[in-house]
Design a protein around this motif. Structure first.
Motif, PDB file in Angstrom:
ATOM      1  N   ALA A 182       0.810  -1.217   0.000  1.00 23.84           N
ATOM      2  CA  ALA A 182       0.000   0.000   0.000  1.00 23.84           C
ATOM      3  C   ALA A 182       0.847   1.273   0.000  1.00 23.84           C
ATOM      4  O   ALA A 182       0.810   2.061   0.934  1.00 23.84           O
ATOM      5  CB  ALA A 182      -0.959  -0.013   1.182  1.00 23.84           C
ATOM      6  N   THR A 183       1.570   1.490  -1.079  1.00 24.44           N
ATOM      7  CA  THR A 183       2.307   2.743  -1.250  1.00 24.44           C
ATOM      8  C   THR A 183       1.340   3.807  -1.751  1.00 24.44           C
ATOM      9  O   THR A 183       0.216   3.496  -2.168  1.00 24.44           O
ATOM     10  CB  THR A 183       3.435   2.567  -2.278  1.00 24.44           C
ATOM     11  OG1 THR A 183       2.839   2.254  -3.548  1.00 24.44           O
ATOM     12  CG2 THR A 183       4.410   1.466  -1.875  1.00 24.44           C
ATOM     13  N   ALA A 184       1.769   5.037  -1.736  1.00 24.05           N
ATOM     14  CA  ALA A 184       0.919   6.129  -2.227  1.00 24.05           C
ATOM     15  C   ALA A 184       0.514   5.879  -3.676  1.00 24.05           C
ATOM     16  O   ALA A 184      -0.659   6.031  -4.042  1.00 24.05           O
ATOM     17  CB  ALA A 184       1.644   7.469  -2.092  1.00 24.05           C
ATOM     18  N   ALA A 185       1.462   5.470  -4.504  1.00 26.35           N
ATOM     19  CA  ALA A 185       1.163   5.241  -5.926  1.00 26.35           C
ATOM     20  C   ALA A 185       0.189   4.075  -6.104  1.00 26.35           C
ATOM     21  O   ALA A 185      -0.725   4.144  -6.930  1.00 26.35           O
ATOM     22  CB  ALA A 185       2.449   4.975  -6.698  1.00 26.35           C
ATOM     23  N   ARG A 186       0.359   3.017  -5.338  1.00 24.47           N
ATOM     24  CA  ARG A 186      -0.515   1.846  -5.460  1.00 24.47           C
ATOM     25  C   ARG A 186      -1.936   2.180  -4.993  1.00 24.47           C
ATOM     26  O   ARG A 186      -2.917   1.778  -5.606  1.00 24.47           O
ATOM     27  CB  ARG A 186       0.071   0.686  -4.650  1.00 24.47           C
ATOM     28  CG  ARG A 186      -0.721  -0.596  -4.756  1.00 24.47           C
ATOM     29  CD  ARG A 186      -0.653  -1.186  -6.162  1.00 24.47           C
ATOM     30  NE  ARG A 186      -1.519  -2.317  -6.258  1.00 24.47           N
ATOM     31  CZ  ARG A 186      -2.791  -2.276  -6.714  1.00 24.47           C
ATOM     32  NH1 ARG A 186      -3.289  -1.145  -7.159  1.00 24.47           N
ATOM     33  NH2 ARG A 186      -3.529  -3.357  -6.752  1.00 24.47           N
ATOM     34  N   LEU A 187      -2.051   2.927  -3.892  1.00 21.89           N
ATOM     35  CA  LEU A 187      -3.363   3.338  -3.407  1.00 21.89           C
ATOM     36  C   LEU A 187      -4.045   4.261  -4.405  1.00 21.89           C
ATOM     37  O   LEU A 187      -5.242   4.125  -4.667  1.00 21.89           O
ATOM     38  CB  LEU A 187      -3.248   4.019  -2.041  1.00 21.89           C
ATOM     39  CG  LEU A 187      -2.910   3.113  -0.866  1.00 21.89           C
ATOM     40  CD1 LEU A 187      -2.661   3.945   0.383  1.00 21.89           C
ATOM     41  CD2 LEU A 187      -4.007   2.094  -0.633  1.00 21.89           C
ATOM     42  N   GLU A 188      -3.278   5.182  -4.966  1.00 23.39           N
ATOM     43  CA  GLU A 188      -3.839   6.106  -5.951  1.00 23.39           C
ATOM     44  C   GLU A 188      -4.381   5.335  -7.153  1.00 23.39           C
ATOM     45  O   GLU A 188      -5.477   5.585  -7.634  1.00 23.39           O
ATOM     46  CB  GLU A 188      -2.769   7.108  -6.395  1.00 23.39           C
ATOM     47  CG  GLU A 188      -3.282   8.142  -7.362  1.00 23.39           C
ATOM     48  CD  GLU A 188      -2.598   8.126  -8.711  1.00 23.39           C
ATOM     49  OE1 GLU A 188      -3.006   8.921  -9.565  1.00 23.39           O
ATOM     50  OE2 GLU A 188      -1.680   7.307  -8.911  1.00 23.39           O
ATOM     51  N   GLN A 189      -3.625   4.348  -7.633  1.00 22.20           N
ATOM     52  CA  GLN A 189      -4.056   3.523  -8.769  1.00 22.20           C
ATOM     53  C   GLN A 189      -5.356   2.796  -8.437  1.00 22.20           C
ATOM     54  O   GLN A 189      -6.293   2.777  -9.245  1.00 22.20           O
ATOM     55  CB  GLN A 189      -2.957   2.510  -9.102  1.00 22.20           C
ATOM     56  CG  GLN A 189      -3.330   1.520 -10.180  1.00 22.20           C
ATOM     57  CD  GLN A 189      -2.257   0.437 -10.351  1.00 22.20           C
ATOM     58  OE1 GLN A 189      -1.078   0.664 -10.099  1.00 22.20           O
ATOM     59  NE2 GLN A 189      -2.673  -0.728 -10.773  1.00 22.20           N
ATOM     60  N   ALA A 190      -5.442   2.214  -7.254  1.00 20.82           N
ATOM     61  CA  ALA A 190      -6.638   1.464  -6.861  1.00 20.82           C
ATOM     62  C   ALA A 190      -7.849   2.385  -6.703  1.00 20.82           C
ATOM     63  O   ALA A 190      -8.948   2.043  -7.146  1.00 20.82           O
ATOM     64  CB  ALA A 190      -6.375   0.709  -5.559  1.00 20.82           C
ATOM     65  N   VAL A 191      -7.658   3.548  -6.100  1.00 18.09           N
ATOM     66  CA  VAL A 191      -8.770   4.486  -5.901  1.00 18.09           C
ATOM     67  C   VAL A 191      -9.288   4.980  -7.244  1.00 18.09           C
ATOM     68  O   VAL A 191     -10.496   5.044  -7.472  1.00 18.09           O
ATOM     69  CB  VAL A 191      -8.349   5.657  -4.987  1.00 18.09           C
ATOM     70  CG1 VAL A 191      -9.363   6.790  -5.019  1.00 18.09           C
ATOM     71  CG2 VAL A 191      -8.145   5.163  -3.563  1.00 18.09           C
ATOM     72  N   ARG A 192      -8.384   5.315  -8.149  1.00 17.32           N
ATOM     73  CA  ARG A 192      -8.811   5.793  -9.472  1.00 17.32           C
ATOM     74  C   ARG A 192      -9.533   4.682 -10.240  1.00 17.32           C
ATOM     75  O   ARG A 192     -10.525   4.934 -10.917  1.00 17.32           O
ATOM     76  CB  ARG A 192      -7.634   6.343 -10.253  1.00 17.32           C
ATOM     77  CG  ARG A 192      -7.094   7.631  -9.647  1.00 17.32           C
ATOM     78  CD  ARG A 192      -6.121   8.345 -10.572  1.00 17.32           C
ATOM     79  NE  ARG A 192      -5.394   9.376  -9.892  1.00 17.32           N
ATOM     80  CZ  ARG A 192      -5.886  10.583  -9.574  1.00 17.32           C
ATOM     81  NH1 ARG A 192      -7.129  10.891  -9.886  1.00 17.32           N
ATOM     82  NH2 ARG A 192      -5.146  11.477  -8.955  1.00 17.32           N
ATOM     83  N   ALA A 193      -9.040   3.454 -10.141  1.00 17.06           N
ATOM     84  CA  ALA A 193      -9.706   2.329 -10.813  1.00 17.06           C
ATOM     85  C   ALA A 193     -11.111   2.140 -10.239  1.00 17.06           C
ATOM     86  O   ALA A 193     -12.075   1.981 -10.990  1.00 17.06           O
ATOM     87  CB  ALA A 193      -8.889   1.051 -10.658  1.00 17.06           C
ATOM     88  N   ALA A 194     -11.234   2.177  -8.933  1.00 16.63           N
ATOM     89  CA  ALA A 194     -12.548   2.019  -8.299  1.00 16.63           C
ATOM     90  C   ALA A 194     -13.488   3.147  -8.715  1.00 16.63           C
ATOM     91  O   ALA A 194     -14.667   2.908  -8.982  1.00 16.63           O
ATOM     92  CB  ALA A 194     -12.399   1.976  -6.778  1.00 16.63           C
ATOM     93  N   ALA A 195     -12.964   4.356  -8.797  1.00 20.45           N
ATOM     94  CA  ALA A 195     -13.797   5.504  -9.199  1.00 20.45           C
ATOM     95  C   ALA A 195     -14.343   5.321 -10.606  1.00 20.45           C
ATOM     96  O   ALA A 195     -15.467   5.730 -10.905  1.00 20.45           O
ATOM     97  CB  ALA A 195     -12.991   6.794  -9.107  1.00 20.45           C
ATOM     98  N   ARG A 196     -13.561   4.685 -11.487  1.00 20.29           N
ATOM     99  CA  ARG A 196     -14.002   4.431 -12.866  1.00 20.29           C
ATOM    100  C   ARG A 196     -14.930   3.218 -12.953  1.00 20.29           C
ATOM    101  O   ARG A 196     -15.513   2.951 -14.002  1.00 20.29           O
ATOM    102  CB  ARG A 196     -12.802   4.170 -13.771  1.00 20.29           C
ATOM    103  CG  ARG A 196     -11.913   5.342 -14.045  1.00 20.29           C
ATOM    104  CD  ARG A 196     -10.863   5.001 -15.115  1.00 20.29           C
ATOM    105  NE  ARG A 196     -10.106   3.807 -14.839  1.00 20.29           N
ATOM    106  CZ  ARG A 196      -8.925   3.768 -14.207  1.00 20.29           C
ATOM    107  NH1 ARG A 196      -8.377   4.882 -13.780  1.00 20.29           N
ATOM    108  NH2 ARG A 196      -8.305   2.627 -14.021  1.00 20.29           N
ATOM    109  N   GLY A 197     -14.985   2.432 -11.893  1.00 16.78           N
ATOM    110  CA  GLY A 197     -15.765   1.197 -11.929  1.00 16.78           C
ATOM    111  C   GLY A 197     -14.965   0.024 -12.437  1.00 16.78           C
ATOM    112  O   GLY A 197     -15.515  -1.040 -12.723  1.00 16.78           O
ATOM    113  N   ASP A 198     -13.664   0.199 -12.540  1.00 16.47           N
ATOM    114  CA  ASP A 198     -12.788  -0.869 -13.001  1.00 16.47           C
ATOM    115  C   ASP A 198     -12.357  -1.743 -11.825  1.00 16.47           C
ATOM    116  O   ASP A 198     -12.424  -1.340 -10.669  1.00 16.47           O
ATOM    117  CB  ASP A 198     -11.518  -0.292 -13.652  1.00 16.47           C
ATOM    118  CG  ASP A 198     -11.811   0.448 -14.939  1.00 16.47           C
ATOM    119  OD1 ASP A 198     -12.912   0.274 -15.491  1.00 16.47           O
ATOM    120  OD2 ASP A 198     -10.932   1.202 -15.389  1.00 16.47           O
TER     121      ASP A 198
END
Length: 188
Positions: A79-95
């Protein structure tokens, strides 16, 4: 959560502000019934998307998490900043955004469920078009929208439309759910 403060376009709120259009971050060392209940409440009742950051996940818990509507999971030790950011953005898109080892476990579990249910009435799912199956195969292999578009010589918009069309038609929650459905139905 503090790691996400470095992304100014992400607005951080208290969990009570969860609702449609928001992404809720759940952090837990292990998954228990209380966490699952909270996940279901936020995703199903409040319409929020969610990312689960977890230390460990047993085999039997993986499908429970997917059924709750979680499409993004991050291992706590990753759970690095970059990994969390990637997951949050994916979830926001519904991916969907799952660690590769979890995606492999999910495919194995769904495949096993499919084999166990073969021949039982009412188990067969509506069919996928060849294009939908091809797109889902690439999603299952871990490719993102842009990579799928390049491989299939489609536009990214076409890939998104294919995924949106099949998730809407089959009442699926996200890409991870779509892959699970396709494997369960024997299409990929």
């Amino acid at each position: 959560m503090a790691q996400l403060r470095r992304y100014p376009d992400m607005e951080l709120r208290d969990a009570s502000a969860a609702g449609s259009g928001t992404v809720t971050l759940f952090i837990s060392d292990t998954l228990d019934e209380t966490t699952l209940t909270r996940l279901r409440k936020v995703v199903r009742n409040q319409g929020a998307r969610a990312v689960l950051v977890v230390g460990a996940l047993r085999e039997d818990e993986l499908l429970d998490v997917i059924e709750c509507g979680i499409g993004a999971i991050v291992w706590r030790h990753e759970a690095t900043a970059a990994r969390l950011e990637q997951a949050v953005r994916a979830a926001a898109r519904g991916d969907g955004d799952l660690p590769a080892d979890l995606l492999g476990r999910l495919i194995s579990q769904v495949s096993s469920l499919h084999r166990d249910s073969a021949g039982r009435p009412g188990v067969a799912a509506p069919g996928l078009t060849p294009r939908e199956a091809d797109v889902l195969r690439l999603v299952a292999d871990g490719f993102d929208t842009a990579e799928i578009a390049r491989k299939m010589t489609y536009s990214e918009r076409t890939v998104k439309n294919v995924i949106h069309g099949l998730t809407a038609r089959l009442h699926l929650r996200n890409r991870a759910h779509a892959v699970a459905h396709a494997v369960r139905a024997g299409y990929i």
